[in-house]
Design a protein around this motif. Structure first.
Motif, PDB file in Angstrom:
ATOM      1  N   LEU A 185      35.364  33.361  49.557  1.00  0.00           N
ATOM      2  CA  LEU A 185      35.713  34.578  48.819  1.00  0.00           C
ATOM      3  C   LEU A 185      37.124  35.058  49.147  1.00  0.00           C
ATOM      4  N   GLU A 186      37.620  34.715  50.314  1.00  0.00           N
ATOM      5  CA  GLU A 186      38.969  35.114  50.706  1.00  0.00           C
ATOM      6  C   GLU A 186      40.014  34.101  50.252  1.00  0.00           C
ATOM      7  N   LEU A 187      39.582  32.930  49.837  1.00  0.00           N
ATOM      8  CA  LEU A 187      40.510  31.860  49.470  1.00  0.00           C
ATOM      9  C   LEU A 187      41.500  32.248  48.367  1.00  0.00           C
ATOM     10  N   PRO A 188      41.096  32.878  47.260  1.00  0.00           N
ATOM     11  CA  PRO A 188      42.086  33.180  46.215  1.00  0.00           C
ATOM     12  C   PRO A 188      43.193  34.118  46.685  1.00  0.00           C
ATOM     13  N   ALA A 189      42.861  35.098  47.522  1.00  0.00           N
ATOM     14  CA  ALA A 189      43.884  36.019  48.029  1.00  0.00           C
ATOM     15  C   ALA A 189      44.858  35.293  48.952  1.00  0.00           C
ATOM     16  N   GLN A 190      44.331  34.404  49.780  1.00  0.00           N
ATOM     17  CA  GLN A 190      45.211  33.664  50.682  1.00  0.00           C
ATOM     18  C   GLN A 190      46.097  32.687  49.925  1.00  0.00           C
ATOM     19  N   LEU A 191      45.567  32.095  48.864  1.00  0.00           N
ATOM     20  CA  LEU A 191      46.394  31.230  48.021  1.00  0.00           C
ATOM     21  C   LEU A 191      47.535  32.017  47.387  1.00  0.00           C
ATOM     22  N   ALA A 192      47.231  33.222  46.931  1.00  0.00           N
ATOM     23  CA  ALA A 192      48.259  34.061  46.303  1.00  0.00           C
ATOM     24  C   ALA A 192      49.354  34.424  47.305  1.00  0.00           C
ATOM     25  N   THR A 234      44.879  34.513  40.186  1.00  0.00           N
ATOM     26  CA  THR A 234      43.659  33.723  40.025  1.00  0.00           C
ATOM     27  C   THR A 234      42.603  34.565  39.328  1.00  0.00           C
ATOM     28  N   LEU A 235      41.911  33.948  38.378  1.00  0.00           N
ATOM     29  CA  LEU A 235      40.771  34.577  37.722  1.00  0.00           C
ATOM     30  C   LEU A 235      39.504  33.878  38.203  1.00  0.00           C
ATOM     31  N   ILE A 236      38.635  34.638  38.856  1.00  0.00           N
ATOM     32  CA  ILE A 236      37.352  34.116  39.310  1.00  0.00           C
ATOM     33  C   ILE A 236      36.292  34.512  38.291  1.00  0.00           C
ATOM     34  N   VAL A 237      35.681  33.529  37.657  1.00  0.00           N
ATOM     35  CA  VAL A 237      34.623  33.775  36.683  1.00  0.00           C
ATOM     36  C   VAL A 237      33.278  33.490  37.338  1.00  0.00           C
ATOM     37  N   LEU A 238      32.459  34.502  37.463  1.00  0.00           N
ATOM     38  CA  LEU A 238      31.119  34.353  38.030  1.00  0.00           C
ATOM     39  C   LEU A 238      30.138  34.365  36.870  1.00  0.00           C
ATOM     40  N   ASP A 239      29.801  33.160  36.396  1.00  0.00           N
ATOM     41  CA  ASP A 239      28.952  33.020  35.221  1.00  0.00           C
ATOM     42  C   ASP A 239      27.478  33.142  35.602  1.00  0.00           C
ATOM     43  N   ARG A 254      37.370  43.886  46.008  1.00  0.00           N
ATOM     44  CA  ARG A 254      38.093  45.157  45.880  1.00  0.00           C
ATOM     45  C   ARG A 254      39.532  45.085  46.369  1.00  0.00           C
ATOM     46  N   PRO A 255      39.810  44.531  47.556  1.00  0.00           N
ATOM     47  CA  PRO A 255      41.195  44.525  48.045  1.00  0.00           C
ATOM     48  C   PRO A 255      42.088  43.471  47.383  1.00  0.00           C
ATOM     49  N   GLN A 256      41.532  42.621  46.531  1.00  0.00           N
ATOM     50  CA  GLN A 256      42.287  41.479  46.014  1.00  0.00           C
ATOM     51  C   GLN A 256      42.915  41.718  44.646  1.00  0.00           C
ATOM     52  N   ARG A 257      42.783  42.907  44.103  1.00  0.00           N
ATOM     53  CA  ARG A 257      43.123  43.115  42.700  1.00  0.00           C
ATOM     54  C   ARG A 257      44.596  42.876  42.375  1.00  0.00           C
ATOM     55  N   GLU A 258      45.454  42.939  43.359  1.00  0.00           N
ATOM     56  CA  GLU A 258      46.876  42.678  43.093  1.00  0.00           C
ATOM     57  C   GLU A 258      47.120  41.233  42.687  1.00  0.00           C
ATOM     58  N   ALA A 259      46.237  40.337  43.123  1.00  0.00           N
ATOM     59  CA  ALA A 259      46.468  38.913  42.838  1.00  0.00           C
ATOM     60  C   ALA A 259      45.252  38.197  42.272  1.00  0.00           C
ATOM     61  N   VAL A 260      44.093  38.842  42.311  1.00  0.00           N
ATOM     62  CA  VAL A 260      42.864  38.177  41.886  1.00  0.00           C
ATOM     63  C   VAL A 260      42.098  39.091  40.928  1.00  0.00           C
ATOM     64  N   SER A 261      41.637  38.510  39.828  1.00  0.00           N
ATOM     65  CA  SER A 261      40.797  39.237  38.875  1.00  0.00           C
ATOM     66  C   SER A 261      39.417  38.591  38.841  1.00  0.00           C
ATOM     67  N   TYR A 262      38.410  39.399  38.516  1.00  0.00           N
ATOM     68  CA  TYR A 262      37.042  38.904  38.470  1.00  0.00           C
ATOM     69  C   TYR A 262      36.446  39.171  37.099  1.00  0.00           C
ATOM     70  N   LEU A 263      35.836  38.121  36.532  1.00  0.00           N
ATOM     71  CA  LEU A 263      35.112  38.232  35.273  1.00  0.00           C
ATOM     72  C   LEU A 263      33.654  37.862  35.538  1.00  0.00           C
ATOM     73  N   LEU A 264      32.776  38.822  35.357  1.00  0.00           N
ATOM     74  CA  LEU A 264      31.350  38.600  35.567  1.00  0.00           C
ATOM     75  C   LEU A 264      30.707  38.371  34.206  1.00  0.00           C
ATOM     76  N   SER A 265      30.114  37.210  34.045  1.00  0.00           N
ATOM     77  CA  SER A 265      29.575  36.817  32.754  1.00  0.00           C
ATOM     78  C   SER A 265      28.078  36.636  32.842  1.00  0.00           C
ATOM     79  N   GLY A 266      27.360  37.134  31.835  1.00  0.00           N
ATOM     80  CA  GLY A 266      25.915  36.968  31.842  1.00  0.00           C
ATOM     81  C   GLY A 266      25.263  37.550  30.616  1.00  0.00           C
ATOM     82  N   VAL A 267      23.941  37.577  30.630  1.00  0.00           N
ATOM     83  CA  VAL A 267      23.183  38.013  29.460  1.00  0.00           C
ATOM     84  C   VAL A 267      22.684  39.447  29.585  1.00  0.00           C
ATOM     85  N   ARG A 268      22.728  40.020  30.778  1.00  0.00           N
ATOM     86  CA  ARG A 268      22.149  41.354  30.980  1.00  0.00           C
ATOM     87  C   ARG A 268      23.233  42.420  31.068  1.00  0.00           C
TER      88      ARG A 268
END
Length: 372
Positions: free
Chosen positions: A139-146, A153-158, A178-192
């Motif tokens: 979970l910390e990997l995208p922030a460290q990459l940035a 980075t866009l993390i899609v949690l399907d 929460r602390p990663q928003r400067e470099a990481v975005s999250y897209l939560l995808s689902g049916v509910r």
């Protein structure tokens, strides 16, 4: 003369260059991604969520956006969540970032890797391995990459609704997101639609900060143009039955393409489609969905099955005739309907209630119809 292959994709994600009418959705998610928004994408299954995500990833690559899509369907535990994340990074990490990502994970000494067996091997050696350190590392990997490489980075949690069944999973995800928003975005995808309740109830993540997008049915005008053009290009005239085809598909993306594909198979090149052709295509479609429809019905309670039948036949779970004919107590209907809505089987729209899958609705009417 050799028959031309059907031009209608229905059995998997649509190629990015053949998507129909999703331009505004792609643009909205792309803009929200740049803003670091927490995003929720809600749609019934087979509405094109995966195709949409692939389109965003394809366009994002051109501007340096890294998109990591994690399939969380039926995720069972924190260890399973680690394996899903690890697999997603192994599959989607761009080649130029793989060495850096591998070094970051190796330094964490949590047993995860994007180049080998990774956490699965660690679990095989020590079944009692605590998955939390590995989960934190991923979970910390995208922030460290940035921090090292820049970019976003866009993390899609399907299929994110599955996460709610894993104790502690949501808390750990938000702790890092929460602390990663400067470099990481999250897209939560689902049916509910309610799959983000835990996050939106948190004061640090008020609902106003969540950008929600619901995929709608495809517009009839767009479908009409695409279907007619593809039949015409294949030397087939579908104009006489196109209205009937669109009515049977009800704008459902996958079901409409399935019906178009089956109609294509019924109409020989150089001929005009007739009502008999369309009826034959619908009959084949009902045969194909029969096992799935029976499994769906079997997975419901008696009351839920009756409500589903009431909506399919009478257009509402509360119709007096439906309640009487199906032996459905009104209180049972009131309790069962929300469950079917949450399961993305029925919906209450401005035009009234309806079964989301038009072929399931037709299958119910064909096999269990109680109306003349």
């Amino acid at each position: 003369m050799r028959e031309t292959a059907s031009p209608f994709e229905f059995d998997g994600p649509v190629p990015v260059d053949r998507m129909i009418n999703r331009r505004s959705e792609v643009d909205s998610i792309t803009e929200w991604t740049r803003e670091g928004r927490l995003m929720v994408l809600v749609a019934p299954r087979r509405y094109g969520k995966t195709s949409l995500i692939r389109k965003i990833a394809s366009e994002g690559e051109k501007v340096g956006l890294v998109v990591i899509t994690v399939d969380l369907f039926e995720v069972a535990s924190l260890a399973d969540l680690v394996l899903r994340l690890e697999r997603a990074w192994a599959q989607h990490t761009p080649d130029k970032l793989r060495p850096v990502a591998s070094k970051i994970l190796a330094a964490a000494q949590a047993g995860v890797s994007i180049t080998g067996a990774g956490f699965a091997l660690a679990m095989a050696d020590r079944p009692t391995t605590d998955p939390e350190p590995a989960l934190h590392a991923l979970l910390e990997l995208p922030a460290q990459l940035a921090q090292r490489e820049g970019g976003r980075t866009l993390i899609v949690l399907d299929e994110f609704q599955s996460v709610t069944g894993v104790a502690g999973a949501e808390t750990l995800i938000w702790q890092h997101a929460r602390p990663q928003r400067e470099a990481v975005s999250y897209l939560l995808s689902g049916v509910r639609p309610d799959m983000l309740s835990a996050a939106t109830d948190d004061k640090e993540h008020p609902s106003g900060q969540v950008a929600m997008l619901r995929l709608d049915r495809l517009p009839a005008a767009e479908l009409r143009e695409v279907i007619n053009n593809r039949f015409t290009a294949g030397d087939r005239d579908v104009t006489g039955v196109l209205d009937g085809l669109l009515a049977a598909g009800e704008g459902h993306p996958q079901r409409t393409m399935l019906l178009a594909h089956l109609l294509w198979q019924e109409v020989p090149a150089g001929e005009r489609a007739t009502g008999d052709h369309l009826e034959a295509a619908v009959t084949v479609a009902l045969t194909q969905v029969d096992p799935e429809a029976r499994a769906t019905m079997s997975g419901l309670t008696v009351g839920q099955r009756k409500v589903l039948r009431a909506v399919a036949e009478y257009g509402t779970p509360m119709a007096t005739r439906a309640l009487r004919t199906l032996g459905l107590p009104k209180t049972t209907a009131q309790k069962a309907a929300p469950h079917l809505v949450a399961a993305a089987l029925i919906e209450d729209t401005d035009q009234g209630w309806r079964v989301i899958d038009p072929l399931l609705a037709r299958w119910i009417r064909t096999n269990y119809g109680t109306r003349a």
